[in-house]
Design a protein around this motif. Structure first.
Motif, PDB file in Angstrom:
ATOM      1  N   UNK A 261       0.831  -1.194   0.000  1.00 35.62           N
ATOM      2  CA  UNK A 261       0.000   0.000   0.000  1.00 35.62           C
ATOM      3  C   UNK A 261       0.869   1.250   0.000  1.00 35.62           C
ATOM      4  N   UNK A 262       0.487   2.208  -0.851  1.00 36.01           N
ATOM      5  CA  UNK A 262       1.205   3.476  -0.912  1.00 36.01           C
ATOM      6  C   UNK A 262       0.782   4.354   0.258  1.00 36.01           C
ATOM      7  N   UNK A 263       1.755   4.881   0.979  1.00 35.16           N
ATOM      8  CA  UNK A 263       1.458   5.680   2.160  1.00 35.16           C
ATOM      9  C   UNK A 263       2.268   6.966   2.143  1.00 35.16           C
ATOM     10  N   UNK A 264       1.774   7.969   2.885  1.00 34.57           N
ATOM     11  CA  UNK A 264       2.513   9.216   3.043  1.00 34.57           C
ATOM     12  C   UNK A 264       3.728   8.972   3.924  1.00 34.57           C
ATOM     13  N   UNK A 265       4.624   9.940   3.941  1.00 38.09           N
ATOM     14  CA  UNK A 265       5.821   9.814   4.776  1.00 38.09           C
ATOM     15  C   UNK A 265       5.417   9.698   6.246  1.00 38.09           C
ATOM     16  N   UNK A 266       4.432  10.505   6.665  1.00 39.98           N
ATOM     17  CA  UNK A 266       4.001  10.467   8.056  1.00 39.98           C
ATOM     18  C   UNK A 266       3.409   9.102   8.413  1.00 39.98           C
ATOM     19  N   UNK A 267       2.593   8.557   7.511  1.00 41.44           N
ATOM     20  CA  UNK A 267       1.984   7.256   7.789  1.00 41.44           C
ATOM     21  C   UNK A 267       3.019   6.150   7.785  1.00 41.44           C
ATOM     22  N   UNK A 268       3.985   6.242   6.908  1.00 40.35           N
ATOM     23  CA  UNK A 268       5.015   5.202   6.880  1.00 40.35           C
ATOM     24  C   UNK A 268       5.841   5.252   8.163  1.00 40.35           C
ATOM     25  N   UNK A 269       6.107   6.461   8.647  1.00 39.07           N
ATOM     26  CA  UNK A 269       6.823   6.587   9.918  1.00 39.07           C
ATOM     27  C   UNK A 269       5.996   6.012  11.060  1.00 39.07           C
ATOM     28  N   UNK A 270       4.706   6.306  11.056  1.00 37.32           N
ATOM     29  CA  UNK A 270       3.824   5.781  12.096  1.00 37.32           C
ATOM     30  C   UNK A 270       3.763   4.257  12.040  1.00 37.32           C
ATOM     31  N   UNK A 271       3.734   3.687  10.837  1.00 37.55           N
ATOM     32  CA  UNK A 271       3.695   2.221  10.718  1.00 37.55           C
ATOM     33  C   UNK A 271       4.979   1.612  11.255  1.00 37.55           C
ATOM     34  N   UNK A 272       6.110   2.221  10.885  1.00 37.67           N
ATOM     35  CA  UNK A 272       7.394   1.677  11.313  1.00 37.67           C
ATOM     36  C   UNK A 272       7.584   1.812  12.825  1.00 37.67           C
ATOM     37  N   UNK A 273       7.174   2.940  13.376  1.00 36.95           N
ATOM     38  CA  UNK A 273       7.334   3.166  14.812  1.00 36.95           C
ATOM     39  C   UNK A 273       6.177   2.586  15.622  1.00 36.95           C
ATOM     40  N   UNK A 274       5.111   2.113  14.919  1.00 34.55           N
ATOM     41  CA  UNK A 274       3.938   1.513  15.552  1.00 34.55           C
ATOM     42  C   UNK A 274       3.327   2.463  16.589  1.00 34.55           C
ATOM     43  N   UNK A 275       3.140   3.715  16.105  1.00 23.94           N
ATOM     44  CA  UNK A 275       2.604   4.747  16.990  1.00 23.94           C
ATOM     45  C   UNK A 275       1.872   5.798  16.155  1.00 23.94           C
ATOM     46  N   UNK A 276       0.571   5.947  16.387  1.00 25.72           N
ATOM     47  CA  UNK A 276      -0.240   6.915  15.654  1.00 25.72           C
ATOM     48  C   UNK A 276      -0.247   8.289  16.312  1.00 25.72           C
ATOM     49  N   UNK A 277       0.334   8.376  17.492  1.00 27.56           N
ATOM     50  CA  UNK A 277       0.278   9.624  18.227  1.00 27.56           C
ATOM     51  C   UNK A 277       1.441  10.543  17.928  1.00 27.56           C
ATOM     52  N   UNK A 278       1.540  11.580  18.741  1.00 29.56           N
ATOM     53  CA  UNK A 278       2.627  12.551  18.679  1.00 29.56           C
ATOM     54  C   UNK A 278       3.278  12.615  20.054  1.00 29.56           C
ATOM     55  N   UNK A 279       4.392  13.338  20.190  1.00 23.57           N
ATOM     56  CA  UNK A 279       5.007  13.453  21.518  1.00 23.57           C
ATOM     57  C   UNK A 279       4.028  14.034  22.533  1.00 23.57           C
ATOM     58  N   UNK A 280       4.156  13.610  23.778  1.00 25.29           N
ATOM     59  CA  UNK A 280       3.257  14.073  24.837  1.00 25.29           C
ATOM     60  C   UNK A 280       3.397  15.574  25.049  1.00 25.29           C
ATOM     61  N   UNK A 281       2.300  16.212  25.408  1.00 26.62           N
ATOM     62  CA  UNK A 281       2.314  17.638  25.730  1.00 26.62           C
ATOM     63  C   UNK A 281       2.618  17.808  27.214  1.00 26.62           C
ATOM     64  N   UNK A 282       3.471  18.754  27.531  1.00 24.18           N
ATOM     65  CA  UNK A 282       3.789  19.037  28.932  1.00 24.18           C
ATOM     66  C   UNK A 282       2.630  19.782  29.586  1.00 24.18           C
ATOM     67  N   UNK A 283       2.655  19.828  30.906  1.00 28.99           N
ATOM     68  CA  UNK A 283       1.618  20.566  31.630  1.00 28.99           C
ATOM     69  C   UNK A 283       1.658  22.044  31.236  1.00 28.99           C
ATOM     70  N   UNK A 284       2.880  22.595  31.026  1.00 31.68           N
ATOM     71  CA  UNK A 284       2.987  23.991  30.626  1.00 31.68           C
ATOM     72  C   UNK A 284       2.342  24.226  29.263  1.00 31.68           C
ATOM     73  N   UNK A 285       2.526  23.266  28.350  1.00 33.12           N
ATOM     74  CA  UNK A 285       1.963  23.403  27.007  1.00 33.12           C
ATOM     75  C   UNK A 285       0.427  23.339  27.056  1.00 33.12           C
ATOM     76  N   UNK A 286      -0.077  22.445  27.887  1.00 30.33           N
ATOM     77  CA  UNK A 286      -1.532  22.335  28.027  1.00 30.33           C
ATOM     78  C   UNK A 286      -2.095  23.597  28.667  1.00 30.33           C
ATOM     79  N   UNK A 287      -1.415  24.124  29.684  1.00 25.26           N
ATOM     80  CA  UNK A 287      -1.876  25.349  30.341  1.00 25.26           C
ATOM     81  C   UNK A 287      -1.860  26.523  29.373  1.00 25.26           C
ATOM     82  N   UNK A 288      -0.865  26.594  28.514  1.00 26.51           N
ATOM     83  CA  UNK A 288      -0.808  27.671  27.521  1.00 26.51           C
ATOM     84  C   UNK A 288      -1.985  27.565  26.551  1.00 26.51           C
TER      85      UNK A 288
END
Length: 652
Positions: free
Chosen positions: A28-55
């Motif tokens: 299956x043809x996939x975007x760069x982001x999807x291929x990275x997600x498949x290889x890393x087996x993670x659909x998410x992004x880095x966690x947000x810190x409490x400061x980032x959430x408060x902002x």
């Protein structure tokens, strides 16, 4: 995942990511982001810190609801939330929608001053909602800051124009994400051979849930079993919906029953196919759609279904089941076709513990519902009794018996019926005669034959089919027959012609023509509209009328020695205003005097044998007029000289 904590979110999101990665075809043809997600087996992004959430909260002017906050602390956004949202917003992308789509006006167009709160909320969400969809297939995801639960959670609304449905509400962000995980499973499971085998921890967990649900159902705990099956079905587990449909059918929830693709085993042939064909016979406008109803059926199976459909329509189809339970089905059918539906139901329930499944996914006998005679036995209360009864070799708590449906008297005829259509009725009760013998006493020639069991509407339609002449000189009643208590049979007409006191001839003497028999005739129109209330009772023995009375226009005409228990003056004062109140008391008195009853459920909801009687009117005398209408090419003309020519109607 039940509590909104980061420790709950992480394993859930990791499992989802791994299942998504494993489900992707290698080519299956996939975007760069999807291929990275498949290889890393993670659909998410880095966690947000409490400061980032408060902002983020300072930027939006609102503290985020707990489940969304805890999600961001694990993943600051998400890819592929279900099948139609490619990316969900994190701390920097979430923003107030502020009717950017212009959809508020579209939804407000359908509101009026009586609009439900749900409707106003669905319109207002476009002005006040927090938009979480960043990339999607025309699908919106909005958090509602004014639809807040006691736990501080905000409801999530999703909407897509191509779904042709109102916005879907989820209790909170956690519930929304779980729904998207289920949607992912449903879509991937439907790919079939187009991709990798879709087996993972979730599918194995839900398949095990189906197995436990089957055992739970056989033990009689159908509510818990159905909840388990619905949970598994929401993940598109292949057996869950089919087993759940068996339970739904017996609960009367037939609009949701399909049983899945056509099969070749005994469960499909004996139980599922007849039910699907019977539903088609009852609701379909044309038979061309039958093949579509039988999903995946080949030509041979479709031909078998059409043959079954013909038997159902002509009343010859019979449910057949092997073993002791099948013998009970036969006994129940014999009882039901003569109106004894309560005893028929008890016969089925007494034999239910001996029932055995045809296949592992079989949890209850339900093919009998397709039988035209047995099907009307089912009510929601009876369905719950059946499902609550342990069966198939399993044990459990005994079921609470469903209440009986038939009263022990005739009084129920005086009660309002659904739709208020029963304003007049007549019946004949005969002692010492079997129901199948009644046509020989009350009809002549070809009419002295019972039809197959059918509803009143079916019987009326068939009796009128092909008739070209209709005459007011005759009153030949279409009557359903059955048992009316120990030693008694009945013939019942729930939609008689208008009562004509001057030409009425009671069939009581003819019905009691055999030595040692009695007959009772009742014709009641105390609630009839458009005419004078009336009530007639006549009783005969050994071919001779013993006594009778007719009440009409405030007067009572009587003959013979009427027993004190049936004396009309006890019930009818001669004032028409009192006539309706007397109906129930009169019927009760007839029941007590003769020990008879009529089966309400069979007459109102069931199918009974029918026949057409001789006329209840005497022949017209010299100078009396009557009307004859003959149909000819769908129009009628009056021939006032009384000659019957060219198929035209004549009035005499």
């Amino acid at each position: 995942m039940t509590d909104t904590t980061t420790s709950d979110w992480r394993p859930f999101l990791l499992r989802w990511s791994e299942e998504w990665a494993d489900s992707l075809p290698d080519d299956e043809t996939r975007s760069v982001e999807d291929e990275t997600a498949r290889r890393e087996r993670w659909l998410g992004l880095p966690a947000a810190s409490e400061e980032r959430i408060a902002a983020m909260e300072r930027r939006l002017g609102q503290r985020m609801p707990p489940s969304y906050r805890e999600f961001l602390a694990v993943s600051d956004g998400w890819r592929h939330a279900g099948g139609f949202v490619a990316r969900l917003a994190g701390t920097t992308e979430a923003s107030w929608h502020d009717n950017a789509s212009g959809l508020a006006e579209n939804f407000e167009r359908y509101l009026d001053e009586d609009a439900r709160p749900e409707g106003r909320r669905e319109a207002d969400i476009w002005r006040r909602g927090l938009q979480l969809d960043v990339e999607s297939d025309a699908t919106y995801v909005l958090l509602d800051p004014e639809d807040v639960g006691e736990d501080g959670e905000w409801a999530v609304y999703t909407w897509a124009s191509w779904r042709a449905a109102p916005p879907e509400r989820h209790a909170d962000f956690r519930a929304f994400m779980r729904a998207m995980h289920r949607e992912f499973h449903r879509l991937r499971a439907g790919h079939g051979d187009e991709g990798p085998v879709f087996v993972n921890g979730t599918t194995r967990e839900k398949d095990a849930l189906v197995a436990r649900a089957r055992t739970t159902a056989l033990r009689g705990d159908w509510e818990r079993a159905l909840a388990m099956l619905d949970e598994a079905a929401s993940y598109a587990r292949p057996r869950a919906a089919g087993i759940g449909d068996q339970i739904r059918l017996l609960l009367g929830r037939t609009s949701r029953v399909s049983f899945g693709p056509a099969g070749r085993g005994p469960l499909y042939a004996v139980e599922q196919l007849p039910v699907l064909v019977a539903d088609h016979a009852a609701h379909a406008y044309g038979d061309d759609s039958l093949a579509g109803t039988l999903r995946g059926a080949d030509d041979d199976l479709v031909s078998l279904a059409h043959a079954m459909l013909d038997r159902m329509r002509d009343g010859t189809y019979r449910c057949t089941v092997a073993g002791p339970f099948g013998e009970a089905v036969e006994r129940a059918r014999e009882l039901a076709r003569w109106g004894d539906t309560d005893e028929a139901w008890r016969t089925l329930m007494d034999a239910l513990p001996s029932w055995e499944p045809l296949e592992p996914d079989h949890v209850a006998p339900f093919g009998w519902v397709a039988d035209p005679v047995l099907g009307p036995l089912l009510t929601p209360e009876r369905g719950r009794e059946l499902l609550s009864t342990p069966r198939g070799g399993w044990t459990g708590r005994p079921a609470e018996p469903a209440p009986r449906l038939d009263p022990d008297t005739l009084r129920w005829l005086a009660e309002p019926d659904p739709g208020g259509t029963r304003t007049s009725y007549r019946f004949v009760l005969v002692e010492g005669v079997r129901p199948e013998e009644l046509p020989g006493l009350l009809a002549d020639g070809d009419d002295a034959v019972l039809s197959a069991p059918m509803t009143r509407w079916e019987a009326s339609h068939r009796s009128a089919h092909g008739r070209v002449a209709f005459s007011s000189r005759d009153d030949r009643a279409l009557m359903a027959v059955g048992r009316a208590g120990p030693g008694w049979s009945f013939a019942f007409d729930g939609a008689p012609a208008p009562f004509d006191r001057h030409r009425f001839v009671s069939p009581a003497a003819a019905a009691a023509a055999r030595a040692g028999t009695r007959a009772v005739v009742v014709w009641c129109g105390l609630r009839a509209g458009g005419g004078q209330p009336f009530f007639h009772l006549s009783v005969a023995r050994d071919g001779t009328e013993q006594y009778a009375f007719t009440y009409q226009a405030g007067e009572v005409r009587r003959s013979g020695d009427i027993p004190r228990a049936l004396e009309p003056d006890r019930f009818l004062s001669g004032r028409e205003a009192d006539a309706t109140d007397a109906e129930g008391a009169l019927l009760e008195a007839v029941s007590e005097e003769f020990g008879t009853r009529l089966p309400r459920h069979a007459i109102v909801r069931g199918r009974l044998h029918t026949f057409i009687t001789r006329s209840w009117k005497r022949p017209p005398r010299e100078g009396e007029t009557y009307l004859v209408i003959r149909r000819n090419r769908d129009f009628a003309r009056r021939d006032r000289d009384g000659r019957a020519g060219g198929g035209a109607p004549d009035s005499r």
